[in-house]
Design an enzyme around this catalytic site. Structure first.
Site, PDB file in Angstrom:
ATOM      1  N   ARG A  52      20.488  18.967  22.339  1.00 15.32           N
ATOM      2  CA  ARG A  52      20.697  18.730  20.910  1.00 15.32           C
ATOM      3  C   ARG A  52      21.369  19.953  20.312  1.00 15.32           C
ATOM      4  O   ARG A  52      20.755  21.026  20.232  1.00 15.32           O
ATOM      5  CB  ARG A  52      19.382  18.403  20.205  1.00 15.32           C
ATOM      6  CG  ARG A  52      18.244  19.344  20.459  1.00 15.32           C
ATOM      7  CD  ARG A  52      16.993  18.916  19.718  1.00 15.32           C
ATOM      8  NE  ARG A  52      17.203  18.859  18.272  1.00 15.32           N
ATOM      9  CZ  ARG A  52      16.321  18.342  17.420  1.00 15.32           C
ATOM     10  NH1 ARG A  52      15.181  17.846  17.869  1.00 15.32           N
ATOM     11  NH2 ARG A  52      16.563  18.322  16.118  1.00 15.32           N
ATOM     12  N   ASP A  54      22.922  22.032  17.136  1.00 16.61           N
ATOM     13  CA  ASP A  54      22.568  22.135  15.731  1.00 16.61           C
ATOM     14  C   ASP A  54      23.752  21.775  14.834  1.00 16.61           C
ATOM     15  O   ASP A  54      24.893  21.643  15.298  1.00 16.61           O
ATOM     16  CB  ASP A  54      22.103  23.552  15.401  1.00 16.61           C
ATOM     17  CG  ASP A  54      20.748  23.884  16.016  1.00 16.61           C
ATOM     18  OD1 ASP A  54      19.971  22.939  16.244  1.00 16.61           O
ATOM     19  OD2 ASP A  54      20.481  25.076  16.260  1.00 16.61           O
ATOM     20  N   ARG A 197      22.159  31.516  19.029  1.00 15.26           N
ATOM     21  CA  ARG A 197      22.530  32.164  17.769  1.00 15.26           C
ATOM     22  C   ARG A 197      21.593  33.314  17.429  1.00 15.26           C
ATOM     23  O   ARG A 197      22.015  34.322  16.846  1.00 15.26           O
ATOM     24  CB  ARG A 197      22.561  31.121  16.653  1.00 15.26           C
ATOM     25  CG  ARG A 197      23.713  30.135  16.808  1.00 15.26           C
ATOM     26  CD  ARG A 197      23.484  28.867  16.002  1.00 15.26           C
ATOM     27  NE  ARG A 197      23.416  29.153  14.577  1.00 15.26           N
ATOM     28  CZ  ARG A 197      22.982  28.273  13.675  1.00 15.26           C
ATOM     29  NH1 ARG A 197      22.561  27.077  14.064  1.00 15.26           N
ATOM     30  NH2 ARG A 197      22.964  28.597  12.402  1.00 15.26           N
TER      31      ARG A 197
END
Length: 249
Positions: A52, A54, A197
């Site tokens: 998944r 973001d 990130r």
């Protein structure tokens, strides 16, 4: 007639989407793809993705699987899907797989890149993060090597995620110079939500000499997200490769 499982090899520009996974009140890549498949195959289709991404994250390579009793030739299906999908989602290949092959759980390696540039460029806006000052790449690579010594990355994970373990095996973590910028390459067997990130944000703290490479050890050992760096913007992040043992990928 029994359902056949199919794998879809696709890529997408994540700018206009709230990530891959279907959400109740936001447009996602999965929702758009499922609708296109349902339209062409004339039966309800729900895909399962390899992960998944973001909101705003891009995918140069992404895999999903679905099941159908329809037997449209793959070339025709690819052409049809690309005709009805928006410009920012592209189907590259569709192929049959055995029922036990799973887009998410059968993947053995995932690779991401994070792109940073240092001079204003309208053609990089939304696809790379603009920074004013060049960080110290040597220090950041020292810290990246330290990260590879660990497996528990709770400190880089978004809180309240429903996963059984925060352990990941990182096989590559490296900053590379490119024209007018730098790219962070990272590969692992799996990633936690927001992990890349958060890692990039922490390594940039090292590159700005706010912390030392060795301080990264304390951050990881703390298992506390609040001790790590701020998550960098999604625009510079790309899923670039997903490997499976059955395709040689």
């Amino acid at each position: 007639m029994a359902n056949q499982r199919y794998f879809i090899d696709l890529s997408y520009d994540g700018t206009n989407y709230h990530g891959w996974q279907v959400q109740p009140n936001a447009i996602t890549v999965q929702e758009v793809l499922d609708k296109a498949l349902t339209t062409i195959l004339r039966m309800p289709i729900e895909t399962v993705g390899c992960g998944r991404t973001d909101t705003g994250v891009h995918a140069k390579e992404f895999f999903a699987h679905y099941e159908s009793e329809q037997t449209i030739p793959s070339a025709n299906l690819i052409r049809g899907l690309n005709a009805v999908l928006p410009h920012d989602i592209a189907i590259k290949n569709i192929f049959e797989v055995d029922d036990e092959i799973h887009a998410r759980f059968s993947a053995t390696l995932r690779s991401y890149q994070y792109h940073i540039h240092f001079n204003k460029d309208p053609f990089k806006h939304g696809y790379s993060w603009l920074l004013r000052d060049m960080p110290d790449l040597e220090l950041m690579n020292q810290a990246a090597q330290i990260i590879m010594e660990y497996t528990d990355f709770s400190c880089f994970s978004k809180s309240n995620t429903q996963v059984k373990t925060n352990n990941c095996k990182i096989s590559r973590a490296e900053w590379v110079n490119v024209e007018d910028g730098v790219v962070f390459h990272i590969s692992a067997d799996r990633f936690l939500r927001n992990m890349v990130r958060a890692i990039v944000g922490t390594l940039l703290m090292v590159g700005r000499k706010e912390i030392s490479p060795e301080d990264v050890r304390n951050i990881i050992n703390s298992k506390d997200r609040s001790n790590a760096g701020t998550s960098v913007p999604a625009c510079g992040l790309y899923l670039t490769e997903v490997k499976y043992p059955f395709t040689g990928k």
